[in-house]
Design a protein around this motif. Sequence first.
Motif, PDB file in Angstrom:
ATOM      1  N   VAL A 128       0.851  -1.203   0.000  1.00 11.80           N
ATOM      2  CA  VAL A 128       0.000   0.000   0.000  1.00 11.80           C
ATOM      3  C   VAL A 128       0.888   1.254   0.000  1.00 11.80           C
ATOM      4  O   VAL A 128       0.608   2.236  -0.694  1.00 11.80           O
ATOM      5  N   ASP A 129       1.991   1.205   0.759  1.00 17.22           N
ATOM      6  CA  ASP A 129       2.936   2.330   0.746  1.00 17.22           C
ATOM      7  C   ASP A 129       3.474   2.568  -0.667  1.00 17.22           C
ATOM      8  O   ASP A 129       3.637   3.718  -1.097  1.00 17.22           O
ATOM      9  N   LEU A 130       3.737   1.476  -1.383  1.00 20.64           N
ATOM     10  CA  LEU A 130       4.242   1.623  -2.758  1.00 20.64           C
ATOM     11  C   LEU A 130       3.201   2.289  -3.656  1.00 20.64           C
ATOM     12  O   LEU A 130       3.531   3.153  -4.461  1.00 20.64           O
ATOM     13  N   GLU A 159      -7.961   5.019 -13.222  1.00 20.76           N
ATOM     14  CA  GLU A 159      -6.646   5.576 -12.905  1.00 20.76           C
ATOM     15  C   GLU A 159      -6.348   5.396 -11.416  1.00 20.76           C
ATOM     16  O   GLU A 159      -7.234   5.581 -10.569  1.00 20.76           O
ATOM     17  N   LEU A 160      -5.096   5.057 -11.122  1.00 25.11           N
ATOM     18  CA  LEU A 160      -4.689   4.874  -9.724  1.00 25.11           C
ATOM     19  C   LEU A 160      -4.654   6.218  -9.005  1.00 25.11           C
ATOM     20  O   LEU A 160      -3.950   7.140  -9.423  1.00 25.11           O
ATOM     21  N   ASP A 161      -5.468   6.338  -7.957  1.00 25.49           N
ATOM     22  CA  ASP A 161      -5.434   7.529  -7.100  1.00 25.49           C
ATOM     23  C   ASP A 161      -5.808   7.078  -5.687  1.00 25.49           C
ATOM     24  O   ASP A 161      -5.998   5.885  -5.437  1.00 25.49           O
ATOM     25  N   GLU A 162      -5.886   8.031  -4.768  1.00 26.88           N
ATOM     26  CA  GLU A 162      -6.096   7.666  -3.364  1.00 26.88           C
ATOM     27  C   GLU A 162      -7.402   6.891  -3.169  1.00 26.88           C
ATOM     28  O   GLU A 162      -7.455   5.949  -2.383  1.00 26.88           O
ATOM     29  N   SER A 163      -8.448   7.265  -3.904  1.00 27.32           N
ATOM     30  CA  SER A 163      -9.717   6.567  -3.668  1.00 27.32           C
ATOM     31  C   SER A 163      -9.649   5.132  -4.187  1.00 27.32           C
ATOM     32  O   SER A 163     -10.199   4.209  -3.580  1.00 27.32           O
ATOM     33  N   LEU A 164      -8.922   4.941  -5.304  1.00 25.44           N
ATOM     34  CA  LEU A 164      -8.759   3.578  -5.821  1.00 25.44           C
ATOM     35  C   LEU A 164      -7.911   2.750  -4.838  1.00 25.44           C
ATOM     36  O   LEU A 164      -8.199   1.569  -4.605  1.00 25.44           O
ATOM     37  N   ILE A 165      -6.888   3.381  -4.262  1.00 24.67           N
ATOM     38  CA  ILE A 165      -6.044   2.670  -3.282  1.00 24.67           C
ATOM     39  C   ILE A 165      -6.911   2.193  -2.109  1.00 24.67           C
ATOM     40  O   ILE A 165      -6.793   1.048  -1.662  1.00 24.67           O
ATOM     41  N   LYS A 166      -7.819   3.062  -1.664  1.00 28.54           N
ATOM     42  CA  LYS A 166      -8.703   2.679  -0.532  1.00 28.54           C
ATOM     43  C   LYS A 166      -9.560   1.463  -0.915  1.00 28.54           C
ATOM     44  O   LYS A 166      -9.773   0.562  -0.103  1.00 28.54           O
ATOM     45  N   LEU A 168      -8.754  -0.813  -3.090  1.00 26.80           N
ATOM     46  CA  LEU A 168      -7.868  -1.989  -3.169  1.00 26.80           C
ATOM     47  C   LEU A 168      -7.561  -2.530  -1.772  1.00 26.80           C
ATOM     48  O   LEU A 168      -7.502  -3.740  -1.565  1.00 26.80           O
ATOM     49  N   VAL A 169      -7.377  -1.615  -0.825  1.00 26.98           N
ATOM     50  CA  VAL A 169      -7.114  -2.037   0.555  1.00 26.98           C
ATOM     51  C   VAL A 169      -8.320  -2.818   1.091  1.00 26.98           C
ATOM     52  O   VAL A 169      -8.172  -3.865   1.726  1.00 26.98           O
ATOM     53  N   ALA A 170      -9.522  -2.329   0.781  1.00 32.03           N
ATOM     54  CA  ALA A 170     -10.737  -3.022   1.237  1.00 32.03           C
ATOM     55  C   ALA A 170     -10.829  -4.415   0.607  1.00 32.03           C
ATOM     56  O   ALA A 170     -11.246  -5.372   1.263  1.00 32.03           O
ATOM     57  N   LEU A 171     -10.420  -4.530  -0.654  1.00 30.17           N
ATOM     58  CA  LEU A 171     -10.444  -5.840  -1.319  1.00 30.17           C
ATOM     59  C   LEU A 171      -9.502  -6.823  -0.654  1.00 30.17           C
ATOM     60  O   LEU A 171      -9.766  -8.020  -0.582  1.00 30.17           O
ATOM     61  N   GLU A 172      -8.368  -6.287  -0.164  1.00 28.75           N
ATOM     62  CA  GLU A 172      -7.416  -7.168   0.500  1.00 28.75           C
ATOM     63  C   GLU A 172      -8.030  -7.704   1.791  1.00 28.75           C
ATOM     64  O   GLU A 172      -7.954  -8.898   2.087  1.00 28.75           O
ATOM     65  N   VAL A 173      -8.676  -6.798   2.529  1.00 30.21           N
ATOM     66  CA  VAL A 173      -9.286  -7.197   3.804  1.00 30.21           C
ATOM     67  C   VAL A 173     -10.384  -8.228   3.565  1.00 30.21           C
ATOM     68  O   VAL A 173     -10.442  -9.263   4.226  1.00 30.21           O
ATOM     69  N   ASP A 174     -11.243  -7.962   2.572  1.00 28.09           N
ATOM     70  CA  ASP A 174     -12.424  -8.810   2.377  1.00 28.09           C
ATOM     71  C   ASP A 174     -12.158 -10.071   1.565  1.00 28.09           C
ATOM     72  O   ASP A 174     -12.791 -11.094   1.787  1.00 28.09           O
ATOM     73  N   TYR A 175     -11.259  -9.967   0.583  1.00 30.34           N
ATOM     74  CA  TYR A 175     -11.104 -11.096  -0.354  1.00 30.34           C
ATOM     75  C   TYR A 175      -9.671 -11.603  -0.490  1.00 30.34           C
ATOM     76  O   TYR A 175      -9.414 -12.512  -1.271  1.00 30.34           O
ATOM     77  N   GLY A 176      -8.724 -10.977   0.228  1.00 24.20           N
ATOM     78  CA  GLY A 176      -7.335 -11.436   0.144  1.00 24.20           C
ATOM     79  C   GLY A 176      -6.657 -11.106  -1.172  1.00 24.20           C
ATOM     80  O   GLY A 176      -5.647 -11.709  -1.525  1.00 24.20           O
ATOM     81  N   VAL A 177      -7.214 -10.131  -1.915  1.00 22.78           N
ATOM     82  CA  VAL A 177      -6.563  -9.710  -3.165  1.00 22.78           C
ATOM     83  C   VAL A 177      -5.356  -8.844  -2.805  1.00 22.78           C
ATOM     84  O   VAL A 177      -5.479  -7.892  -2.045  1.00 22.78           O
ATOM     85  N   SER A 178      -4.186  -9.189  -3.337  1.00 25.44           N
ATOM     86  CA  SER A 178      -2.983  -8.397  -3.044  1.00 25.44           C
ATOM     87  C   SER A 178      -3.160  -6.985  -3.606  1.00 25.44           C
ATOM     88  O   SER A 178      -3.469  -6.833  -4.788  1.00 25.44           O
ATOM     89  N   PRO A 179      -2.993  -5.937  -2.781  1.00 24.10           N
ATOM     90  CA  PRO A 179      -3.295  -4.575  -3.259  1.00 24.10           C
ATOM     91  C   PRO A 179      -2.432  -4.124  -4.431  1.00 24.10           C
ATOM     92  O   PRO A 179      -2.853  -3.297  -5.224  1.00 24.10           O
TER      93      PRO A 179
END
Lengths: 226, 180
Positions: A128-130, A159-166, A168-179
């Motif tokens: 996520v930092d990356l 396009e990748l921006d802060e809202s898309l990052i958020k 992706l983070v939620a997808l990792e929590v819920d589905y284990g998708v690597s962000p």
Amino acid sequence: MRLGVLFSGGKDSTLALHKTAAEEEVTCLITLNSTNPESFMFHTPNINVSRLQAEALGLPLIERVTEGKAEKELDDLEEAINEAVREYALDGIVSGAIESVYQAERIQRVCNRLEVWSFNPLWKSNQVDLLREIVKRGFKVIISGIFAYPLDAGWLGRELDESLIKELVALEVDYGVSPSGEGGEIETTVLDAPLFRKKIDVEEFEILARGNTGVFNIKKAKLTIK
Amino acid sequence: MILIVDMNFKKHSLAYHEFVLPLVAIVEEFDDFTVKHHLEMGLEVASEYNKVLLSGNALRNNLFHVRKTGFEWIKQCSKPVLGICAGMQAIGLAFGLQLRACQEIGMVDVTTLLSNPLFSSKFRAYALHNCSVEPSEEFAVLAESGLCVQAIKHKQKDIFGVLFHPEVRNTAIIKRFLKT
């Protein structure tokens, strides 16, 4: 050191390139064009865009075609690296590997056989930092491939921006998708970055998707002044 | 306060991202820390910290072909030390152990030979090295792979060396070193 960057045109290899350029000389880019859409090692959508990206970066590109079949792909990688090392007198190779031991150890072995250095400047970084670093550095990155549940066609071209990052983070929590899509769940294409002298304008594209698999296929693109 | 020693070929090298930053990510959750390059090191520097971590370095970084000395401070250090890969080889050189060629790249099976505070039983770990150390009277061999000595501990001091890279798939080992 004269270094060749294993370059897919996605966010990770482009960030690895930027980190490399801050410390050493990036001499050329090395791209494997996989004809297998489920390539084991390499990012596949829009890989032809890498020619435009190389031109935007002002760097020569060594291209090789691979069928993308597991170990055969490694032979193709070794040949591509070998060609780059000989043609550009390289001291080493850089990859954008973050977590994948599979990817890292195979590249290490190839470099060891060819007696060149292997660098992985993103290795073990927080994913996520990356993503935040990529946005902060001013990269323009789109999602160009989706390969996992619950991703769908709606993600393609975003396009990748802060809202898309958020999201992706939620997808990792819920589905284990690597962000960062390190498991091959998401592929990206970089249209602009600080070291690009020109940016890429997408003129024509198509979205090819079925269920949780799809690509944003760039059919026509050109370089324009930034 | 923890000291991380960067064992790469120069300060601020490209390999810093790969071999030092993963240690920083683990250490920063436990304590304050400083990173020093190995050429900046000496006993006085080490004595300012509670614990010392020596990083690994790139496979092609034949540090010890050009620099077989300069690690004597490790021998005199009274603080707990954990040397990773090149760090373990540096510990070996400090105490006069012989290096032995044995290349491993990728995941290897490690077997624990002696009970110790850092790890136990059998586990898999990421290896990236051209040589290990020969056993000696002064050091206990804590673990091995089929090919070489994978972990050592000084018999009197809290000086540990692991040949594999625990920052890749065995971060708990580093955390235990920091906690104990």
